[in-house]
Design a protein around this motif. Structure first.
Motif, PDB file in Angstrom:
ATOM      1  N   THR A  55      54.510  68.551  17.235  1.00  0.00           N
ATOM      2  CA  THR A  55      53.642  69.035  18.129  1.00  0.00           C
ATOM      3  C   THR A  55      54.190  70.276  18.983  1.00  0.00           C
ATOM      4  O   THR A  55      55.172  69.994  19.168  1.00  0.00           O
ATOM      5  CB  THR A  55      53.137  67.841  19.170  1.00  0.00           C
ATOM      6  OG1 THR A  55      54.191  67.601  20.110  1.00  0.00           O
ATOM      7  CG2 THR A  55      52.385  66.543  18.627  1.00  0.00           C
ATOM      8  N   PRO A  56      53.395  71.125  19.411  1.00  0.00           N
ATOM      9  CA  PRO A  56      53.909  72.114  20.022  1.00  0.00           C
ATOM     10  C   PRO A  56      54.840  71.817  21.429  1.00  0.00           C
ATOM     11  O   PRO A  56      55.906  72.232  21.769  1.00  0.00           O
ATOM     12  CB  PRO A  56      52.996  73.130  20.384  1.00  0.00           C
ATOM     13  CG  PRO A  56      52.122  72.969  19.178  1.00  0.00           C
ATOM     14  CD  PRO A  56      51.818  71.495  18.975  1.00  0.00           C
ATOM     15  N   PHE A  63      63.892  68.395   8.204  1.00  0.00           N
ATOM     16  CA  PHE A  63      62.762  68.050   7.363  1.00  0.00           C
ATOM     17  C   PHE A  63      61.809  69.465   7.074  1.00  0.00           C
ATOM     18  O   PHE A  63      61.106  69.683   6.207  1.00  0.00           O
ATOM     19  CB  PHE A  63      61.656  67.014   7.653  1.00  0.00           C
ATOM     20  CG  PHE A  63      62.248  65.794   7.386  1.00  0.00           C
ATOM     21  CD1 PHE A  63      63.421  65.300   6.709  1.00  0.00           C
ATOM     22  CD2 PHE A  63      61.588  64.464   8.001  1.00  0.00           C
ATOM     23  CE1 PHE A  63      63.829  64.160   6.535  1.00  0.00           C
ATOM     24  CE2 PHE A  63      62.042  63.355   7.900  1.00  0.00           C
ATOM     25  CZ  PHE A  63      63.180  63.027   7.202  1.00  0.00           C
ATOM     26  N   GLY A  64      62.008  70.103   8.274  1.00  0.00           N
ATOM     27  CA  GLY A  64      61.346  71.842   8.046  1.00  0.00           C
ATOM     28  C   GLY A  64      62.050  72.757   8.812  1.00  0.00           C
ATOM     29  O   GLY A  64      62.913  72.411   9.772  1.00  0.00           O
ATOM     30  N   GLU A  65      61.417  73.824   8.681  1.00  0.00           N
ATOM     31  CA  GLU A  65      61.726  75.006   9.231  1.00  0.00           C
ATOM     32  C   GLU A  65      61.497  74.983  10.889  1.00  0.00           C
ATOM     33  O   GLU A  65      62.472  75.312  11.725  1.00  0.00           O
ATOM     34  CB  GLU A  65      61.062  76.123   8.988  1.00  0.00           C
ATOM     35  CG  GLU A  65      61.169  77.482   9.665  1.00  0.00           C
ATOM     36  CD  GLU A  65      62.765  78.027   9.204  1.00  0.00           C
ATOM     37  OE1 GLU A  65      63.334  78.921  10.003  1.00  0.00           O
ATOM     38  OE2 GLU A  65      63.531  77.618   8.494  1.00  0.00           O
ATOM     39  N   TYR A  66      60.361  74.039  11.245  1.00  0.00           N
ATOM     40  CA  TYR A  66      60.282  74.117  12.668  1.00  0.00           C
ATOM     41  C   TYR A  66      61.381  73.338  13.509  1.00  0.00           C
ATOM     42  O   TYR A  66      61.618  73.952  14.380  1.00  0.00           O
ATOM     43  CB  TYR A  66      59.096  73.108  12.693  1.00  0.00           C
ATOM     44  CG  TYR A  66      58.041  73.031  13.604  1.00  0.00           C
ATOM     45  CD1 TYR A  66      57.452  74.122  14.002  1.00  0.00           C
ATOM     46  CD2 TYR A  66      57.661  71.911  14.551  1.00  0.00           C
ATOM     47  CE1 TYR A  66      56.508  74.398  15.193  1.00  0.00           C
ATOM     48  CE2 TYR A  66      56.735  71.870  15.523  1.00  0.00           C
ATOM     49  CZ  TYR A  66      56.139  73.128  16.010  1.00  0.00           C
ATOM     50  OH  TYR A  66      55.282  73.047  16.868  1.00  0.00           O
ATOM     51  N   THR A  67      61.952  72.283  12.858  1.00  0.00           N
ATOM     52  CA  THR A  67      63.085  71.771  13.451  1.00  0.00           C
ATOM     53  C   THR A  67      64.355  72.513  13.487  1.00  0.00           C
ATOM     54  O   THR A  67      65.383  72.625  14.221  1.00  0.00           O
ATOM     55  CB  THR A  67      63.366  70.326  13.089  1.00  0.00           C
ATOM     56  OG1 THR A  67      62.080  69.575  13.117  1.00  0.00           O
ATOM     57  CG2 THR A  67      64.533  69.465  13.787  1.00  0.00           C
ATOM     58  N   ALA A  83      45.882  71.460  22.700  1.00  0.00           N
ATOM     59  CA  ALA A  83      46.432  71.655  21.285  1.00  0.00           C
ATOM     60  C   ALA A  83      47.967  71.187  21.277  1.00  0.00           C
ATOM     61  O   ALA A  83      48.442  70.790  20.179  1.00  0.00           O
ATOM     62  CB  ALA A  83      46.296  73.035  20.889  1.00  0.00           C
ATOM     63  N   GLY A  84      48.568  71.685  22.245  1.00  0.00           N
ATOM     64  CA  GLY A  84      49.991  71.461  22.221  1.00  0.00           C
ATOM     65  C   GLY A  84      50.404  69.838  22.335  1.00  0.00           C
ATOM     66  O   GLY A  84      51.597  69.424  21.732  1.00  0.00           O
ATOM     67  N   GLU A  85      49.448  69.013  22.520  1.00  0.00           N
ATOM     68  CA  GLU A  85      49.652  67.499  22.359  1.00  0.00           C
ATOM     69  C   GLU A  85      49.467  67.069  20.766  1.00  0.00           C
ATOM     70  O   GLU A  85      49.235  65.647  20.870  1.00  0.00           O
ATOM     71  CB  GLU A  85      49.136  66.776  23.311  1.00  0.00           C
ATOM     72  CG  GLU A  85      49.593  67.071  24.859  1.00  0.00           C
ATOM     73  CD  GLU A  85      48.602  66.334  25.777  1.00  0.00           C
ATOM     74  OE1 GLU A  85      47.876  65.594  25.686  1.00  0.00           O
ATOM     75  OE2 GLU A  85      48.952  66.704  27.016  1.00  0.00           O
ATOM     76  N   PHE A 133      54.669  72.800   8.591  1.00  0.00           N
ATOM     77  CA  PHE A 133      55.572  71.779   9.660  1.00  0.00           C
ATOM     78  C   PHE A 133      56.849  71.121   8.777  1.00  0.00           C
ATOM     79  O   PHE A 133      57.728  70.853   9.364  1.00  0.00           O
ATOM     80  CB  PHE A 133      54.736  70.683  10.219  1.00  0.00           C
ATOM     81  CG  PHE A 133      53.635  71.322  11.069  1.00  0.00           C
ATOM     82  CD1 PHE A 133      54.193  71.743  12.584  1.00  0.00           C
ATOM     83  CD2 PHE A 133      52.364  71.611  10.728  1.00  0.00           C
ATOM     84  CE1 PHE A 133      53.148  72.049  13.394  1.00  0.00           C
ATOM     85  CE2 PHE A 133      51.471  71.884  11.750  1.00  0.00           C
ATOM     86  CZ  PHE A 133      51.847  72.127  13.069  1.00  0.00           C
ATOM     87  N   TYR A 134      56.458  70.953   7.364  1.00  0.00           N
ATOM     88  CA  TYR A 134      57.469  70.286   6.477  1.00  0.00           C
ATOM     89  C   TYR A 134      57.523  71.182   5.410  1.00  0.00           C
ATOM     90  O   TYR A 134      56.709  71.800   4.847  1.00  0.00           O
ATOM     91  CB  TYR A 134      56.665  69.121   6.042  1.00  0.00           C
ATOM     92  CG  TYR A 134      56.519  67.904   6.917  1.00  0.00           C
ATOM     93  CD1 TYR A 134      57.818  66.961   7.152  1.00  0.00           C
ATOM     94  CD2 TYR A 134      55.681  67.578   7.612  1.00  0.00           C
ATOM     95  CE1 TYR A 134      57.940  66.058   7.991  1.00  0.00           C
ATOM     96  CE2 TYR A 134      55.524  66.586   8.347  1.00  0.00           C
ATOM     97  CZ  TYR A 134      56.523  65.635   8.809  1.00  0.00           C
ATOM     98  OH  TYR A 134      56.713  64.713   9.581  1.00  0.00           O
TER      99      TYR A 134
END
Length: 281
Positions: free
Chosen positions: A19-20, A45-49, A200-202, A253-254
């Motif tokens: 989540t954002p 697991f993904g670019e996000y992290t 949306a952030g949640e 996300f993944y």
């Protein structure tokens, strides 16, 4: 070979931020505390992290390896898809950590009502509530005490894959399982009323993202969800055809490896950083 595990390896499988707001909090926490990973290498697991750890200085760029999530490997080759789809599946979000316990009770009642209303027109149809734990299933059973339909059952141990591939509709909220649902062509519905109408952030599945909105039905009122349940029971919902569009939402996300499984990527990552130990001593 015997290996020297003192060469520390950290696989960050429990710290993948979706989540954002989680992304923002993790970024601030790592930045403000000056946290540094002391591991030899970190798998994410993904670019996000990866961006969180790299941009806050928690890791050096050369420490980070994006592997994808082994949990998603089950969806790489959806073979043996059942010819008959005779389920409507609600993935439980009964507890507070999903942020919408009251909405869950509302949706559960809609599902229970639909199981009774469709008995005459769809005798072979089953309604399933997929629970995560025994405590979750006990709570759902208590909530269903007034409903005695034999067409409504609670599942704990049946894998999501087995349920989703047999489903006409999948309903859930703020659960990673909804990303798994996007690997199928089954319609996916997410409530957006009451305590499920959140910023949306949640949210794990963002109704304000145009790509996601094209792949998921967001229901802003109970009547809209009830109508989807009726249409699913009558087999009037079309299966999704935009496979790449659905996969694109997951890939926001993944990381989804193309040439091998995420499990193989994790295994290769570990073996690359574990040094053989001499047995000559």
């Amino acid at each position: 070979k015997e290996c020297d595990w003192s060469s520390a390896v950290c696989s960050s499988d429990l710290e993948h931020y979706l989540t954002p707001i989680d992304h923002e909090l993790a970024f601030e926490r790592n930045r403000d505390t000056g946290f540094k990973f002391t591991a030899t290498a970190v798998a994410v697991f993904g670019e996000y992290t990866r961006r969180i750890y790299a941009e806050t200085g928690a890791c050096r760029a050369d420490q980070l390896h994006v592997t994808g999530s082994p949990r998603l490997d089950a969806w790489r080759d959806p073979v043996d898809v059942p010819a008959e789809r005779n389920l409507i599946t609600l993935v439980s979000y009964s507890t507070d950590n999903y942020l919408a316990p009251e909405n869950f009770r509302s949706v559960l009642k809609l599902v229970a009502d639909a199981s009774q209303e469709s008995a005459a027109t769809s005798p072979g149809l089953q309604f399933v509530v997929k629970c995560k734990t025994g405590a979750d299933s006990s709570l759902v059973r208590r909530l269903l005490e007034q409903h005695t339909s034999h067409r409504l059952r609670i599942e704990i141990h049946t894998p999501l894959r087995d349920l989703f591939l047999r489903s006409r509709l999948i309903v859930g909220f703020n659960s990673m399982s909804l990303y798994e649902a996007l690997f199928t062509d089954t319609p996916v519905a997410v409530p957006r009323w009451g305590d499920a109408d959140r910023p949306a952030g949640e949210l794990l599945v963002n109704p304000e993202d145009p790509d996601t909105e094209r792949q998921v039905s967001f229901c802003s009122a109970p009547d809209a969800m009830a109508e989807l349940l009726r249409r699913a029971a009558q087999q009037k919902l079309s299966r999704a055809e935009d496979t790449e569009g659905r996969l694109a939402v997951v890939r926001k996300f993944y990381h989804v490896p193309v040439d091998r499984t995420a499990s193989a990527s994790v295994a290769a990552f570990i073996m690359r950083h574990v040094q053989p130990r001499s047995t000559s001593q």
